[in-house]
Design a protein around this motif. Structure first.
Motif, PDB file in Angstrom:
ATOM      1  N   THR A 139      50.686  35.869  34.392  1.00 45.43           N
ATOM      2  CA  THR A 139      49.868  35.263  33.360  1.00 45.43           C
ATOM      3  C   THR A 139      49.765  33.747  33.505  1.00 45.43           C
ATOM      4  N   ASP A 140      48.669  33.195  32.981  1.00 44.11           N
ATOM      5  CA  ASP A 140      48.466  31.749  32.820  1.00 44.11           C
ATOM      6  C   ASP A 140      48.352  30.966  34.133  1.00 44.11           C
ATOM      7  N   ILE A 141      47.888  31.594  35.195  1.00 43.82           N
ATOM      8  CA  ILE A 141      47.589  30.846  36.423  1.00 43.82           C
ATOM      9  C   ILE A 141      46.192  30.262  36.273  1.00 43.82           C
ATOM     10  N   PRO A 142      46.028  28.946  36.421  1.00 42.94           N
ATOM     11  CA  PRO A 142      44.681  28.364  36.306  1.00 42.94           C
ATOM     12  C   PRO A 142      43.757  28.874  37.408  1.00 42.94           C
ATOM     13  N   VAL A 143      42.542  29.230  37.013  1.00 44.39           N
ATOM     14  CA  VAL A 143      41.526  29.698  37.954  1.00 44.39           C
ATOM     15  C   VAL A 143      40.288  28.825  37.772  1.00 44.39           C
ATOM     16  N   THR A 156      27.795  36.738  35.391  1.00 40.45           N
ATOM     17  CA  THR A 156      28.967  36.179  36.064  1.00 40.45           C
ATOM     18  C   THR A 156      30.066  35.905  35.047  1.00 40.45           C
ATOM     19  N   LEU A 157      29.694  35.261  33.949  1.00 34.95           N
ATOM     20  CA  LEU A 157      30.666  34.942  32.905  1.00 34.95           C
ATOM     21  C   LEU A 157      31.195  36.213  32.243  1.00 34.95           C
ATOM     22  N   LYS A 158      30.329  37.212  32.118  1.00 34.79           N
ATOM     23  CA  LYS A 158      30.758  38.496  31.549  1.00 34.79           C
ATOM     24  C   LYS A 158      31.817  39.149  32.434  1.00 34.79           C
ATOM     25  N   SER A 159      31.628  39.060  33.758  1.00 34.09           N
ATOM     26  CA  SER A 159      32.613  39.618  34.687  1.00 34.09           C
ATOM     27  C   SER A 159      33.950  38.895  34.567  1.00 34.09           C
ATOM     28  N   VAL A 160      33.894  37.568  34.481  1.00 35.27           N
ATOM     29  CA  VAL A 160      35.125  36.794  34.335  1.00 35.27           C
ATOM     30  C   VAL A 160      35.846  37.202  33.054  1.00 35.27           C
ATOM     31  N   THR A 161      35.114  37.332  31.964  1.00 34.46           N
ATOM     32  CA  THR A 161      35.701  37.717  30.675  1.00 34.46           C
ATOM     33  C   THR A 161      36.358  39.093  30.751  1.00 34.46           C
ATOM     34  N   HIS A 162      35.748  40.001  31.519  1.00 38.25           N
ATOM     35  CA  HIS A 162      36.274  41.363  31.627  1.00 38.25           C
ATOM     36  C   HIS A 162      37.642  41.378  32.310  1.00 38.25           C
ATOM     37  N   SER A 165      40.809  35.517  31.296  1.00 45.43           N
ATOM     38  CA  SER A 165      40.661  34.972  29.948  1.00 45.43           C
ATOM     39  C   SER A 165      39.232  34.497  29.707  1.00 45.43           C
ATOM     40  N   GLU A 166      38.924  34.230  28.452  1.00 49.37           N
ATOM     41  CA  GLU A 166      37.583  33.764  28.080  1.00 49.37           C
ATOM     42  C   GLU A 166      37.246  32.491  28.857  1.00 49.37           C
ATOM     43  N   PRO A 167      36.164  32.497  29.620  1.00 49.37           N
ATOM     44  CA  PRO A 167      35.868  31.337  30.470  1.00 49.37           C
ATOM     45  C   PRO A 167      35.187  30.200  29.714  1.00 49.37           C
ATOM     46  N   LYS A 168      35.368  29.008  30.245  1.00 43.70           N
ATOM     47  CA  LYS A 168      34.612  27.842  29.808  1.00 43.70           C
ATOM     48  C   LYS A 168      33.872  27.299  31.026  1.00 43.70           C
ATOM     49  N   THR A 169      32.748  26.663  30.797  1.00 42.15           N
ATOM     50  CA  THR A 169      31.972  26.128  31.910  1.00 42.15           C
ATOM     51  C   THR A 169      31.832  24.617  31.794  1.00 42.15           C
ATOM     52  N   ILE A 179      33.562  27.032  36.522  1.00 38.66           N
ATOM     53  CA  ILE A 179      34.022  27.951  35.481  1.00 38.66           C
ATOM     54  C   ILE A 179      35.541  27.828  35.415  1.00 38.66           C
ATOM     55  N   PHE A 180      36.075  27.679  34.200  1.00 40.63           N
ATOM     56  CA  PHE A 180      37.517  27.548  34.013  1.00 40.63           C
ATOM     57  C   PHE A 180      38.042  28.765  33.266  1.00 40.63           C
ATOM     58  N   THR A 181      39.086  29.379  33.803  1.00 38.73           N
ATOM     59  CA  THR A 181      39.698  30.538  33.177  1.00 38.73           C
ATOM     60  C   THR A 181      41.154  30.612  33.631  1.00 38.73           C
ATOM     61  N   THR A 182      41.887  31.603  33.163  1.00 29.41           N
ATOM     62  CA  THR A 182      43.270  31.806  33.594  1.00 29.41           C
ATOM     63  C   THR A 182      43.535  33.296  33.719  1.00 29.41           C
ATOM     64  N   SER A 183      44.533  33.631  34.498  1.00 28.87           N
ATOM     65  CA  SER A 183      44.974  35.022  34.571  1.00 28.87           C
ATOM     66  C   SER A 183      45.676  35.389  33.272  1.00 28.87           C
ATOM     67  N   THR A 184      45.600  36.637  32.899  1.00 27.32           N
ATOM     68  CA  THR A 184      46.165  37.087  31.623  1.00 27.32           C
ATOM     69  C   THR A 184      47.427  37.917  31.784  1.00 27.32           C
ATOM     70  N   GLY A 185      47.721  38.338  33.027  1.00 30.24           N
ATOM     71  CA  GLY A 185      48.861  39.229  33.232  1.00 30.24           C
ATOM     72  C   GLY A 185      48.587  40.649  32.807  1.00 30.24           C
ATOM     73  N   LYS A 186      47.317  40.970  32.520  1.00 30.30           N
ATOM     74  CA  LYS A 186      46.928  42.317  32.121  1.00 30.30           C
ATOM     75  C   LYS A 186      46.026  42.914  33.201  1.00 30.30           C
ATOM     76  N   PRO A 187      46.571  43.750  34.073  1.00 29.51           N
ATOM     77  CA  PRO A 187      45.791  44.288  35.192  1.00 29.51           C
ATOM     78  C   PRO A 187      44.580  45.091  34.725  1.00 29.51           C
ATOM     79  N   VAL A 188      43.453  44.873  35.396  1.00 30.37           N
ATOM     80  CA  VAL A 188      42.230  45.625  35.137  1.00 30.37           C
ATOM     81  C   VAL A 188      41.897  46.427  36.398  1.00 30.37           C
ATOM     82  N   LYS A 189      41.541  47.675  36.223  1.00 25.82           N
ATOM     83  CA  LYS A 189      41.307  48.566  37.355  1.00 25.82           C
ATOM     84  C   LYS A 189      40.103  48.124  38.175  1.00 25.82           C
ATOM     85  N   ASP A 190      40.255  48.199  39.479  1.00 28.37           N
ATOM     86  CA  ASP A 190      39.175  47.897  40.422  1.00 28.37           C
ATOM     87  C   ASP A 190      38.385  49.179  40.692  1.00 28.37           C
TER      88      ASP A 190
END
Length: 380
Positions: A139-143, A156-162, A165-169, A179-190
Motif C-alpha cells: 500500500t501507499d507506493i506513489p504512482v 484512462t482515469l476510470k481504469s486507474v480508479t478501478h 487510489s482515486e487519481p488526481k491530474t 496522473i497521480f495515484t498510489t497503490s492501495t494494497g488491495k489486489p484486483v484480478k487481471d
C-alpha cells in the motif's frame, strides 16, 4: 534527428532505436518524459528503488540514474527494441548500470519499490494489465503516470480508479499531463490472457494484454488468411511481426510439414503465439521456433523459403514506415534465391512501389477496398 536532451538539470545524449531509421523528425524522448522527470526530481528527493514502466528508449531510466547515483531501477517493457535502446543510451552517457534491472512484461513486478513511474502505453488493455500488477504491491507506493493530453481520456482515469487510489491530474504542460495515484494494497484480478474462438476453425486463440486485436480476428488477418500457402513441402516459413501467431498457425494447418519461425519484438506477442500453437496444433509444435527480436536482425542470410508479414506503420505513438522498410530489407536478406515475401497492407501505404524498388518485382495476389496482398520474389 535531435539527440541532445535536457532532462531536469542533466544533459543527455539519447538515441531512438533502431539506430538505422531515417526519420529525422523523431527523437528518443517527449514532453511527457520531461514533465514526469521534472516533477519527480522536485518532489521525490531520495527514492531507493524506482519501477519504470514503458520507457520507450531509456530516457526516464537514464535521467533517474543521473539524478540519483545510488538508486535501483527496475525497467519493465514489453518491447525488445526498448530494452536495446535503454541499454545503449545508458552506456552512451557512461551511466552506472550496476543497479538497473531490465525485465519483460511477463515477469512479476518487484515487491520492494518505493516509487512507480509509468508512461501511458498505446494499448488500453495493456495499461489495465500493468495497473492490475501494481495493485498486487504494498500500500501507499506513489504512482506517477505521464502521457500526452490526447492519450489521457476519462476511460484512462476510470481504469486507474478501478485498480489504484482515486487519481488526481496535473495541468497540461507542452500538451502533456501527469496522473497521480498510489497503490492501495488491495489486489484486483487481471483479465489477461484472454481467449476467443477463431471463426471457421476449431482453434481457440489466446492473447496476452499487449497484443493487437486481442478479442477477435482483425480484418487484415482475416483477409490475409485467404492468401496463405498450402501443400506438403517441408519449407521454412517465417511469420514476421507474428502478433498472436494466427497467420503462422493457419499456415501450419495448411502446410503440416512446414517449419515455422514466429518473430515479434513484443514478448507478449511471442508468448501468445507459442501458447496458440501448443494448444491448437501440439503435434506440430516441434517444427516451430518462437523468437523475440528486432525484426530479422542477425537471422542467417538465405535461410528461409517464405516470409509472411503484416507490417506495422507505427512505433509506439509515432506513425512511421521505417519498421516496414526494415522488415522488407531484412526479409530479402533472409530469403533463399527464389524465396518469397508475401505481405498484406493498407492500400494507401503504397508498399507495391517499395517492394518493386527493393526486389525488382512485385505482384498483387489479392485486394479489396481496404487491403492489398502483395508477393515479391528474391531473384539472382
Amino acid at each position: 534527428m535531435t539527440t541532445d536532451a535536457i532532462l531536469g538539470e542533466h544533459h543527455l545524449t539519447l538515441h531512438r532505436f533502431p539506430l538505422e531509421q531515417k526519420n529525422r523528425s523523431l527523437q528518443a524522448w517527449d514532453s511527457a518524459d520531461e514533465y514526469l522527470l521534472d516533477y519527480t526530481f522536485e518532489h521525490h528527493c531520495a527514492p531507493q528503488h524506482a519501477l519504470v514502466l514503458n520507457d520507450a528508449f531509456g530516457a526516464i531510466t537514464a535521467a533517474l540514474i543521473a539524478q540519483y547515483p545510488t538508486i535501483r531501477v527496475t525497467c519493465v517493457s514489453d518491447s525488445f527494441v526498448s530494452h536495446q535502446a535503454c541499454q545503449y543510451n545508458l552506456a552512451e552517457n557512461t551511466l552506472n548500470t550496476e543497479h538497473v534491472t531490465s525485465q519483460n512484461s511477463l515477469t512479476s513486478l518487484p515487491q520492494d519499490v518505493d516509487l512507480i513511474l509509468m508512461k501511458v502505453p498505446k494499448n488500453a488493455g495493456f495499461m489495465q494489465h500493468q495497473l492490475a500488477q501494481i495493485s498486487q504491491l504494498a500500500t501507499d507506493i506513489p504512482v506517477i503516470i505521464a502521457g500526452k493530453v490526447k492519450e489521457i481520456h476519462s476511460s484512462t482515469l476510470k481504469s486507474v480508479t478501478h485498480f489504484l487510489s482515486e487519481p488526481k491530474t496535473s495541468l497540461a504542460v507542452k500538451k502533456s499531463r501527469l496522473i497521480f495515484t498510489t497503490s492501495t494494497g488491495k489486489p484486483v484480478k487481471d483479465k489477461f490472457p484472454a481467449s476467443w474462438a477463431l471463426e471457421k476453425t476449431d482453434f481457440t486463440i489466446y492473447n496476452h494484454a499487449n497484443v493487437f486485436s486481442r478479442d477477435s480476428l482483425d480484418i487484415g488477418a482475416r483477409f490475409f488468411a485467404n492468401y496463405l500457402p498450402q501443400g506438403k513441402k517441408p519449407i521454412k516459413v517465417i511469420d514476421l511481426g507474428c502478433g498472436n501467431g494466427v497467420i503462422g498457425l493457419l499456415t501450419l494447418a495448411k502446410m503440416p510439414n512446414a517449419k515455422l519461425t514466429f518473430v515479434d519484438e513484443s514478448a507478449m506477442a511471442v508468448a501468445s503465439a507459442e501458447q496458440n500453437v501448443l494448444h491448437n496444433l501440439p503435434e506440430q509444435s516441434s517444427n516451430c521456433t518462437f523468437i523475440q527480436n528486432d525484426c530479422l536482425t542477425d537471422f542467417t542470410p538465405g535461410s528461409a523459403d517464405l516470409v509472411l508479414c503484416n507490417p506495422p506503420f507505427h512505433q509506439a505513438q509515432a506513425i512511421t514506415d521505417h519498421i516496414a522498410w526494415q522488415m522488407f530489407v531484412q526479409a530479402k536478406q533472409t530469403l533463399k534465391q527464389g524465396g518469397e515475401l508475401r505481405i498484406i497492407g493498407n492500400r494507401h501505404l503504397e508498399y507495391q512501389e517499395k517492394l518493386n524498388r527493393l526486389f525488382g518485382n512485385c505482384k498483387i495476389i489479392g485486394n479489396n477496398k481496404k487491403f492489398t496482398v502483395l508477393s515479391a520474389t528474391k531473384r539472382g
